[in-house]
Design a protein around this motif. Structure first.
Motif, PDB file in Angstrom:
ATOM      1  N   ILE A  97      17.479   7.974   5.720  1.00  0.00           N
ATOM      2  CA  ILE A  97      16.986   7.029   4.716  1.00  0.00           C
ATOM      3  C   ILE A  97      17.854   7.100   3.468  1.00  0.00           C
ATOM      4  N   PRO A  98      18.337   5.963   2.960  1.00  0.00           N
ATOM      5  CA  PRO A  98      19.103   5.974   1.700  1.00  0.00           C
ATOM      6  C   PRO A  98      18.205   6.375   0.530  1.00  0.00           C
ATOM      7  N   SER A  99      18.724   7.169  -0.386  1.00  0.00           N
ATOM      8  CA  SER A  99      17.912   7.610  -1.520  1.00  0.00           C
ATOM      9  C   SER A  99      17.508   6.451  -2.423  1.00  0.00           C
ATOM     10  N   ALA A 100      18.240   5.326  -2.346  1.00  0.00           N
ATOM     11  CA  ALA A 100      17.884   4.168  -3.168  1.00  0.00           C
ATOM     12  C   ALA A 100      16.506   3.615  -2.835  1.00  0.00           C
ATOM     13  N   LEU A 101      15.979   3.943  -1.657  1.00  0.00           N
ATOM     14  CA  LEU A 101      14.664   3.434  -1.263  1.00  0.00           C
ATOM     15  C   LEU A 101      13.512   4.267  -1.813  1.00  0.00           C
ATOM     16  N   GLN A 157      15.570  20.170  -5.209  1.00  0.00           N
ATOM     17  CA  GLN A 157      15.440  21.577  -5.564  1.00  0.00           C
ATOM     18  C   GLN A 157      14.528  21.772  -6.773  1.00  0.00           C
ATOM     19  N   PHE A 158      14.670  20.914  -7.783  1.00  0.00           N
ATOM     20  CA  PHE A 158      13.824  21.007  -8.976  1.00  0.00           C
ATOM     21  C   PHE A 158      13.131  19.675  -9.237  1.00  0.00           C
ATOM     22  N   GLY A 159      12.658  19.046  -8.174  1.00  0.00           N
ATOM     23  CA  GLY A 159      12.052  17.726  -8.249  1.00  0.00           C
ATOM     24  C   GLY A 159      12.958  16.702  -7.595  1.00  0.00           C
ATOM     25  N   PRO A 160      12.392  15.663  -6.978  1.00  0.00           N
ATOM     26  CA  PRO A 160      13.217  14.677  -6.259  1.00  0.00           C
ATOM     27  C   PRO A 160      14.075  13.856  -7.212  1.00  0.00           C
ATOM     28  N   SER A 161      15.359  13.700  -6.853  1.00  0.00           N
ATOM     29  CA  SER A 161      16.284  12.940  -7.691  1.00  0.00           C
ATOM     30  C   SER A 161      17.465  12.476  -6.846  1.00  0.00           C
ATOM     31  N   PHE A 162      18.176  11.466  -7.362  1.00  0.00           N
ATOM     32  CA  PHE A 162      19.411  11.007  -6.726  1.00  0.00           C
ATOM     33  C   PHE A 162      20.530  11.968  -7.069  1.00  0.00           C
ATOM     34  N   GLY A 222       4.134  12.288  10.577  1.00  0.00           N
ATOM     35  CA  GLY A 222       4.700  13.491  11.176  1.00  0.00           C
ATOM     36  C   GLY A 222       6.159  13.400  11.524  1.00  0.00           C
ATOM     37  N   ASP A 223       6.799  12.236  11.325  1.00  0.00           N
ATOM     38  CA  ASP A 223       8.238  12.130  11.561  1.00  0.00           C
ATOM     39  C   ASP A 223       8.995  13.016  10.577  1.00  0.00           C
ATOM     40  N   LEU A 224      10.007  13.702  11.084  1.00  0.00           N
ATOM     41  CA  LEU A 224      10.912  14.466  10.242  1.00  0.00           C
ATOM     42  C   LEU A 224      12.103  13.565   9.916  1.00  0.00           C
ATOM     43  N   VAL A 225      12.350  13.340   8.630  1.00  0.00           N
ATOM     44  CA  VAL A 225      13.333  12.347   8.201  1.00  0.00           C
ATOM     45  C   VAL A 225      14.289  12.978   7.199  1.00  0.00           C
ATOM     46  N   ALA A 226      15.511  12.408   7.107  1.00  0.00           N
ATOM     47  CA  ALA A 226      16.517  12.866   6.153  1.00  0.00           C
ATOM     48  C   ALA A 226      16.723  11.796   5.091  1.00  0.00           C
ATOM     49  N   ILE A 227      16.728  12.218   3.837  1.00  0.00           N
ATOM     50  CA  ILE A 227      17.020  11.330   2.707  1.00  0.00           C
ATOM     51  C   ILE A 227      18.400  11.725   2.195  1.00  0.00           C
ATOM     52  N   VAL A 228      19.362  10.832   2.368  1.00  0.00           N
ATOM     53  CA  VAL A 228      20.750  11.159   2.004  1.00  0.00           C
ATOM     54  C   VAL A 228      20.985  10.849   0.528  1.00  0.00           C
ATOM     55  N   GLN A 229      21.915  11.597  -0.083  1.00  0.00           N
ATOM     56  CA  GLN A 229      22.185  11.525  -1.521  1.00  0.00           C
ATOM     57  C   GLN A 229      20.916  11.785  -2.321  1.00  0.00           C
ATOM     58  N   GLY A 252       3.576  17.855  -3.541  1.00  0.00           N
ATOM     59  CA  GLY A 252       3.315  16.472  -3.191  1.00  0.00           C
ATOM     60  C   GLY A 252       4.399  15.851  -2.350  1.00  0.00           C
ATOM     61  N   ASP A 253       4.779  14.617  -2.707  1.00  0.00           N
ATOM     62  CA  ASP A 253       5.653  13.822  -1.864  1.00  0.00           C
ATOM     63  C   ASP A 253       6.375  12.795  -2.725  1.00  0.00           C
ATOM     64  N   VAL A 254       7.306  12.101  -2.099  1.00  0.00           N
ATOM     65  CA  VAL A 254       7.994  10.968  -2.714  1.00  0.00           C
ATOM     66  C   VAL A 254       7.983   9.826  -1.704  1.00  0.00           C
ATOM     67  N   ASP A 255       7.754   8.593  -2.188  1.00  0.00           N
ATOM     68  CA  ASP A 255       7.499   7.449  -1.306  1.00  0.00           C
ATOM     69  C   ASP A 255       8.775   6.696  -0.932  1.00  0.00           C
ATOM     70  N   ILE A 256       8.758   6.141   0.299  1.00  0.00           N
ATOM     71  CA  ILE A 256       9.825   5.273   0.784  1.00  0.00           C
ATOM     72  C   ILE A 256       9.393   3.826   0.564  1.00  0.00           C
ATOM     73  N   GLN A 257      10.168   3.051  -0.169  1.00  0.00           N
ATOM     74  CA  GLN A 257       9.835   1.643  -0.386  1.00  0.00           C
ATOM     75  C   GLN A 257      10.319   0.819   0.812  1.00  0.00           C
ATOM     76  N   LEU A 258       9.409   0.013   1.355  1.00  0.00           N
ATOM     77  CA  LEU A 258       9.713  -0.762   2.561  1.00  0.00           C
ATOM     78  C   LEU A 258       9.709  -2.266   2.308  1.00  0.00           C
ATOM     79  N   PHE A 259      10.038  -2.694   1.112  1.00  0.00           N
ATOM     80  CA  PHE A 259       9.891  -4.105   0.753  1.00  0.00           C
ATOM     81  C   PHE A 259      11.097  -4.960   1.137  1.00  0.00           C
TER      82      PHE A 259
END
Length: 346
Positions: free
Chosen positions: A197-201, A248-253, A237-244, A214-221
């Protein structure tokens, strides 16, 4: 196509498991919480009344689709929250400990009620509402009650990979890493995932200073991105990779970094929201390398159930006909008599 059998470890994955502490934390099955205004305004401007997170999702489990449901942020299985109060510390301290200590792959046991003694599996965390999700077999889900207490044998805080110190492990039990069938090599680890998944999403969940609660959401629009990345087939339950992406200290690009996580809740109609991903691993892209495997799902790794046949589903906001937008309850907002005449479809 590669299979899970083809990515077995060349050598054993070393963990600092002997250093870890196992603690017991507990939560109650949380009742869904309603808002003063029952409507959620979708990114398409349409108001909808839909079921959301909390409670017991009897017909939604790990391995089921998380796209196209008539729901918003649906949490599969059981949602836990600790409502107890202590005399010291934060009023929410007990629940903050629950959502911090619980790790994906931990075992959870019902300790009261008609299902006392039944065991389940921690499958994720949902930030904001601060729920921990636990999967049980469907017959157990049908007998569980709101308020039943579930105790988790928490182990995973402090987990490290001694041979790969630049890879950070979070929200992850040692058992999950041992069952994941990671392929090890001198440069890093190849990690089986269902989607890249691209981090832009990524949307809701950004801006926090920790990815432990918690979590971070994938935008599907965007229909083209959904098609290109196969996101219409996402499952709980899918294991997914978010590239770029760095968590480590909170989700970020961050270029040259990769985050791998698990899909924990369902899609949303609201701007900036979508299926949630609880981070499990984050590190340099050269050392954390995703490989695409369709069965990289908690249901398979923990022998919870057979995966249903993979199908493609569109988000409910992608439907042309407004009567079918939610496949459930769609009502006009107060003082609003008409809907837009046309909603763009994929």
């Amino acid at each position: 196509m590669k299979t899970l059998h083809s990515v077995r470890n060349r050598r054993r994955l070393r963990l600092n498991q002997e250093d870890l502490v196992m603690s017991v934390v507990m939560g109650q099955i949380a009742h869904p919480v309603g808002r003063v205004n029952p409507y959620r305004i979708g990114h398409d401007g349409v108001p909808r009344i839909l079921p959301a997170g909390g409670g017991i999702s009897i017909n939604q489990r790990i391995g089921d689709r998380c796209v196209g449901l008539a729901g918003d942020h649906v949490e599969p299985g059981v949602s836990l929250h600790n409502n107890d109060r202590e005399v010291t510390g934060s009023r929410k301290g007990n629940n903050l400990a629950l959502i911090t200590y619980a790790c994906v792959g931990n075992r959870a046991q019902v300790i009261n009620g008609p299902c006392k003694g039944q065991w389940g599996l921690v499958t994720g965390k949902h930030g904001g509402v601060d729920h921990v999700m636990v999967d049980f077999p469907t017959p157990v889900l049908k007998r569980l009650r709101i308020g039943d207490r579930i105790q988790i044998n928490s182990v995973g805080l402090g987990l490290q990979l001694p041979d790969y110190p630049n890879i950070t492990v979070m929200n992850c039990s040692p058992t999950l890493l041992q069952r994941w069938k990671l392929r090890l090599h001198d440069r890093g680890i190849q990690v089986p995932v269902t989607h890249t998944i691209p981090s832009a999403l990524m949307g809701s969940g950004l801006g926090k200073n920790t990815a432990w609660r918690g979590d971070v959401d994938i935008q599907l629009f965007d229909a083209e991105i959904r098609r290109r990345c196969g996101l219409n087939r996402l499952r709980f339950g899918d294991l997914v990779a978010i590239v770029q992406s760095d968590s480590q200290f909170g989700p970020s690009f961050r270029q040259g970094r990769t985050t791998v996580g698990v899909v924990v809740h369902g899609n949303s109609t609201v701007s900036g929201h979508g299926p949630g991903v609880t981070p499990l691993l984050t590190g340099p892209a050269q050392q954390l390398q995703p490989i695409r495997l369709p069965q990289a799902n908690l249901a398979i790794l923990f022998d919870l159930r057979m995966l249903p046949p993979a199908k493609s589903y569109r988000p409910i906001t992608a439907c042309r006909n407004r009567q079918n937008i939610s496949r459930g309850i769609v009502l006009p907002a107060p003082n609003q008599q008409t809907f837009p005449q046309r909603i763009e479809m994929d």
